[in-house]
Design a protein around this motif. Structure first.
Motif, short mmCIF file in Angstrom:
data_model
loop_
_atom_site.label_atom_id
_atom_site.label_comp_id
_atom_site.label_asym_id
_atom_site.label_seq_id
_atom_site.Cartn_x
_atom_site.Cartn_y
_atom_site.Cartn_z
N ALA A 52 -10.94 3.53 -4.49
CA ALA A 52 -9.48 3.43 -4.49
C ALA A 52 -8.97 3.52 -5.91
O ALA A 52 -9.71 3.37 -6.89
CB ALA A 52 -9.04 2.11 -3.85
N GLU A 96 -3.96 9.15 -5.53
CA GLU A 96 -4.82 8.00 -5.82
C GLU A 96 -6.23 8.22 -5.28
O GLU A 96 -7.22 7.95 -5.97
CB GLU A 96 -4.21 6.73 -5.20
CG GLU A 96 -2.95 6.27 -5.90
CD GLU A 96 -2.26 5.12 -5.18
OE1 GLU A 96 -1.43 4.43 -5.82
OE2 GLU A 96 -2.53 4.92 -3.97
N ASP A 97 -6.32 8.73 -4.06
CA ASP A 97 -7.63 8.98 -3.46
C ASP A 97 -8.39 10.06 -4.23
O ASP A 97 -9.61 9.96 -4.44
CB ASP A 97 -7.48 9.40 -1.99
CG ASP A 97 -7.03 8.25 -1.10
OD1 ASP A 97 -7.12 7.08 -1.54
OD2 ASP A 97 -6.60 8.52 0.04
N ARG A 104 -0.55 8.31 -2.19
CA ARG A 104 -1.88 7.91 -1.68
C ARG A 104 -2.90 9.03 -1.88
O ARG A 104 -4.06 8.78 -2.24
CB ARG A 104 -1.77 7.56 -0.20
CG ARG A 104 -3.04 6.98 0.40
CD ARG A 104 -3.46 5.70 -0.34
NE ARG A 104 -4.43 4.92 0.36
CZ ARG A 104 -4.18 4.15 1.41
NH1 ARG A 104 -2.97 4.11 1.95
NH2 ARG A 104 -5.10 3.40 1.94
N ARG A 105 -2.48 10.26 -1.68
CA ARG A 105 -3.41 11.38 -1.84
C ARG A 105 -3.89 11.52 -3.28
O ARG A 105 -5.07 11.77 -3.54
CB ARG A 105 -2.77 12.68 -1.35
CG ARG A 105 -2.54 12.75 0.16
CD ARG A 105 -2.34 14.18 0.62
NE ARG A 105 -1.24 14.84 -0.08
CZ ARG A 105 0.03 14.83 0.33
NH1 ARG A 105 0.36 14.17 1.44
NH2 ARG A 105 0.96 15.46 -0.36
N ALA A 149 -0.05 5.99 4.02
CA ALA A 149 -1.42 6.44 4.27
C ALA A 149 -1.63 7.91 3.98
O ALA A 149 -2.70 8.31 3.52
CB ALA A 149 -1.81 6.12 5.71
N HIS A 150 -0.64 8.75 4.25
CA HIS A 150 -0.82 10.19 4.06
C HIS A 150 0.19 10.76 3.07
O HIS A 150 0.37 11.97 3.00
CB HIS A 150 -0.72 10.91 5.41
CG HIS A 150 -1.71 10.41 6.43
ND1 HIS A 150 -3.05 10.62 6.30
CD2 HIS A 150 -1.53 9.68 7.56
CE1 HIS A 150 -3.68 10.06 7.33
NE2 HIS A 150 -2.79 9.48 8.11
N LEU A 168 -4.87 3.35 -8.31
CA LEU A 168 -3.46 3.01 -8.33
C LEU A 168 -2.72 4.01 -9.22
O LEU A 168 -3.18 4.30 -10.33
CB LEU A 168 -3.24 1.60 -8.90
CG LEU A 168 -4.00 0.45 -8.25
CD1 LEU A 168 -3.87 -0.80 -9.10
CD2 LEU A 168 -3.46 0.21 -6.84
N GLU A 219 -1.18 15.73 -8.02
CA GLU A 219 -2.26 16.07 -7.09
C GLU A 219 -2.66 17.53 -7.26
O GLU A 219 -3.85 17.87 -7.28
CB GLU A 219 -1.81 15.81 -5.66
CG GLU A 219 -2.87 16.15 -4.61
CD GLU A 219 -2.31 16.10 -3.20
OE1 GLU A 219 -3.12 16.08 -2.26
OE2 GLU A 219 -1.06 16.11 -3.04
N ALA A 265 0.83 -1.20 0.00
CA ALA A 265 0.00 0.00 0.00
C ALA A 265 0.86 1.25 0.00
O ALA A 265 1.97 1.27 0.52
CB ALA A 265 -0.91 0.01 1.23
N SER A 266 0.31 2.31 -0.60
CA SER A 266 0.99 3.60 -0.54
C SER A 266 0.93 4.11 0.89
O SER A 266 0.00 3.80 1.63
CB SER A 266 0.29 4.59 -1.48
OG SER A 266 0.24 4.07 -2.79
#
Length: 351
Positions: A35, A24-25, A21-22, A16-17, A37, A207, A13-14
């Motif tokens: 979710a 992707e979210d 991950r951001r 969390a913060h 990738l 992002e 997993a990337s």
């Protein structure tokens, strides 16, 4: 034919913060998914997805509008791993239906063919895919979630290159994959096997761009409509390839619009297109404020023979154009002047 189920696996997993991950979210949210990738490149993302969703002995139906290097991956690497591929015109739902075999597992198509800009009837394809236990995978690069959210049409996985829309400044070379939760872990596992990762700083830049996607695409969509209208009225232009809701009324239910891409075919009397390309490439500063033009016959489809290109409608006179965020009126004016000059020169050469 269904994909063989394997023991559940969880890809790394990337953080969390972290920026990966951001982004992707953020991308998942744009498509209404849970979710996503971030993958280093569209070819890797597509290859990993199609391998994850098929078994050896499985069959894929793919759009005949796919160009290299992805076309080569499908015809060589995937077939070398036991898959078979049939290329059809995925803007024709009947052609897709006809190509289905008992061993077919996946239908893979762009939402908008490039460079001829023909929308795929995803709703219709999705109905038949579900009836035949097939998975519909859509490359939505040409439209982005600002114009179309294919999960709402029945697709199960979406792939998007960060160029030209997600990454508004051309700073990141990557791709994003989203879709139904049950497919993403095995796609992540396959993509990880292909190697590489996207640096955190690149994810941060992406992002930042996603935050303005809706605003940018709205401006580029409107600009592309203005440029297309100007080109349709010019005597040096044989055809403009730009979809509309009049041509595809079914898209009113699914599309916000058709993005910032278009293509146009210059009359055959004009042989030197260098001035037209220069006009389409704006001020050449490489920013989204400038237009971007190219000849598919000399770039994305140069690997095809002249005969195959012509059969596909991709002539040497076809110009593909990305419309920038601003300056569409200036772009249309530059193109009209370049077309005027090219037409005058061609008429002079004939006298």
């Amino acid at each position: 034919m269904t994909v063989q189920q394997t023991a559940p696996t969880t890809a790394p997993a990337s953080p969390a913060h972290g920026p990966v991950r951001r982004v992707e979210d953020a991308f998942a949210a744009l498509h209404g998914a849970d979710a996503a990738l971030l993958v280093p490149g569209a070819v890797a993302a597509t290859t990993g997805t199609l391998l994850a969703l098929t078994n050896p002995g499985g069959h894929l139906i793919a759009s005949d509008q796919i160009c290299d290097p992805l076309h080569g991956v499908l015809t060589r690497e995937l077939t070398g791993l036991g898959r078979t591929v049939t290329f059809v015109d995925c803007t024709d739902a009947d052609a897709v239906i006809t190509a289905v075999r008992p061993e077919t597992q996946v239908v893979y198509t762009p939402s908008l063919s490039d460079p001829l800009m023909r929308p795929a009837p995803l709703n219709e394809i999705a109905i038949h895919a579900q009836m035949n236990d097939l998975l519909l995978v859509v490359d939505n690069t040409a439209l982005s979630p600002a114009e179309l959210r294919p999960l709402e049409t029945g697709a199960v996985v979406i792939i998007e290159d960060t160029a030209p829309w997600l990454d508004g400044w051309g700073e990141v070379g990557a791709a994003l994959v989203t879709g139904l939760d049950r497919y993403l872990p095995r796609i992540a596992e396959q993509c990880a096997r292909l190697g590489g990762e996207v640096h955190g700083w690149a994810a941060h830049l992406l992002e930042r761009s996603l935050a303005t996607l809706q605003l940018r695409l709205s401006a580029q969509r409107d600009g592309a409509e203005r440029v297309a209208a100007a080109l349709r009225a010019h005597p040096a232009v044989r055809a403009v390839h730009r979809p509309s809701f009049d041509e595809a009324p079914w898209a009113l239910e699914t599309h916000e619009g058709f993005g910032g891409l278009l293509s146009f075919e210059v009359v055959p009397e004009i042989r030197d297109l260098s001035g037209i390309l220069a006009a389409g490439n704006g001020d050449g500063d490489g920013t989204p404020l400038a237009g971007s033009a190219r000849l598919p016959a000399h770039t994305s489809h140069a690997h095809l023979s002249e005969r195959i290109r012509r059969e596909a409608g991709i002539t040497r006179q076809l110009v593909r154009l990305e419309v920038g965020i601003t300056g569409s009126e200036a772009l249309a004016t530059r193109l009209k002047r370049a077309l005027d000059t090219a037409l005058e020169q061609s008429n002079g050469a004939d006298t």
